[in-house]
Design an enzyme around this catalytic site. Structure first.
Site, PDB file in Angstrom:
ATOM      1  CG  ASN A 177      41.892  41.408  45.993  1.00  0.00           C
ATOM      2  OD1 ASN A 177      41.305  40.471  45.478  1.00  0.00           O
ATOM      3  ND2 ASN A 177      41.306  42.296  46.768  1.00  0.00           N
ATOM      4  CB  THR A 178      41.783  38.517  41.175  1.00  0.00           C
ATOM      5  OG1 THR A 178      41.034  38.661  39.968  1.00  0.00           O
ATOM      6  CG2 THR A 178      41.158  37.486  42.054  1.00  0.00           C
ATOM      7  CG  HIS A 179      38.174  44.647  41.544  1.00  0.00           C
ATOM      8  ND1 HIS A 179      37.132  44.427  42.431  1.00  0.00           N
ATOM      9  CD2 HIS A 179      37.823  45.743  40.821  1.00  0.00           C
ATOM     10  CE1 HIS A 179      36.207  45.350  42.249  1.00  0.00           C
ATOM     11  NE2 HIS A 179      36.597  46.166  41.273  1.00  0.00           N
ATOM     12  CB  ALA A 202      45.955  50.893  53.492  1.00  0.00           C
ATOM     13  N   GLY A 203      44.032  50.625  50.660  1.00  0.00           N
ATOM     14  CA  GLY A 203      42.779  51.125  50.074  1.00  0.00           C
ATOM     15  C   GLY A 203      41.871  50.009  49.600  1.00  0.00           C
TER      16      GLY A 203
END
Ligand code: GRF
Length: 203
Positions: free
Chosen positions: A106-108, A141-142
């Site tokens: 995932n990119t944030h 999961a966070g």
């Protein structure tokens, strides 16, 4: 390597991957694009590139767990080697992570662990940091807490608003995503504790 990309918005990160995959030297192809909503530019980008798409909306399912399972099934149908969440605005759940945890990135648009969640650029601007950036991580999961793959620093300008800052972050983010995914699929990778190890069995 087979990539399935999940989007929720404009899909500029997806577009960067589609453009990279057009080069045969880039060891990946986007085999499908999924979304949690209809009528978004990200799906239009996939259609223009001739890439199959699917939509799984939470409201079409009896509850969140059912949506999570349906999303996992829809992704599994395309046999991904790697799942990329690129501006995907939902948290994937335990069923999804059972099947694709460890091979979902995932990119944030912030430098984790700072400013997790939906308002990364706005929170960084409000806090008054001079440097923010973007983070690519292996989803756990966070909320934005997974093992970090790559980060790029982006300066905050005095006259920035959220839009100008987020656009500058997205420019760095696209390059970070394309470069990091390219290395991961070419060299293979494994997660050991809080570290990502490249090499070994290509995924
Ligand atoms: C990206 O900055 C992503 O990190 C964040 O929202 C933006 C999505 O942009 N969650 P796009 O849909 O890839 O254009």
């Amino acid at each position: 390597a087979r990539l399935v990309v999940l989007v929720s918005g404009s899909g500029t990160n997806l577009q960067a991957l589609l453009d990279a995959c057009a080069d045969p030297a880039y060891a990946a192809e986007v085999v499908a694009v999924g979304a949690d909503r209809d009528d978004i530019e990200g799906l239009a980008r996939a259609e223009r590139a001739g890439v199959p798409t699917f939509v799984e909306r939470v409201r079409d399912h009896t509850d969140r767990a059912a949506w999570d399972a349906a999303l996992a099934d829809a992704v599994a149908a395309h046999r991904p080697d790697l799942v990329v969440l690129a501006g995907f605005m939902k948290l994937v759940g335990p069923t999804f992570l059972d099947r694709f945890g460890g091979r979902t990135v995932n990119t944030h648009p912030a430098l984790s662990p700072s400013f997790p969640g939906m308002r990364g650029p706005a929170d960084a601007l409000e806090y008054g940091v001079k440097v923010t950036g973007c983070t690519l991580f292996v989803v756990d999961a966070g909320v934005d807490t997974g093992v970090i793959v790559a980060q790029v620093g982006v300066p905050v300008e005095d006259d920035d608003d959220v839009e100008t800052l987020h656009e500058r972050i997205k420019t760095a983010e696209r390059a970070m995503l394309v470069d990091s995914v390219g290395v991961m699929v070419r060299e293979g990778f494994s997660v050991e504790g809080r570290r990502l190890r490249l090499g070994g069995s290509a995924s």
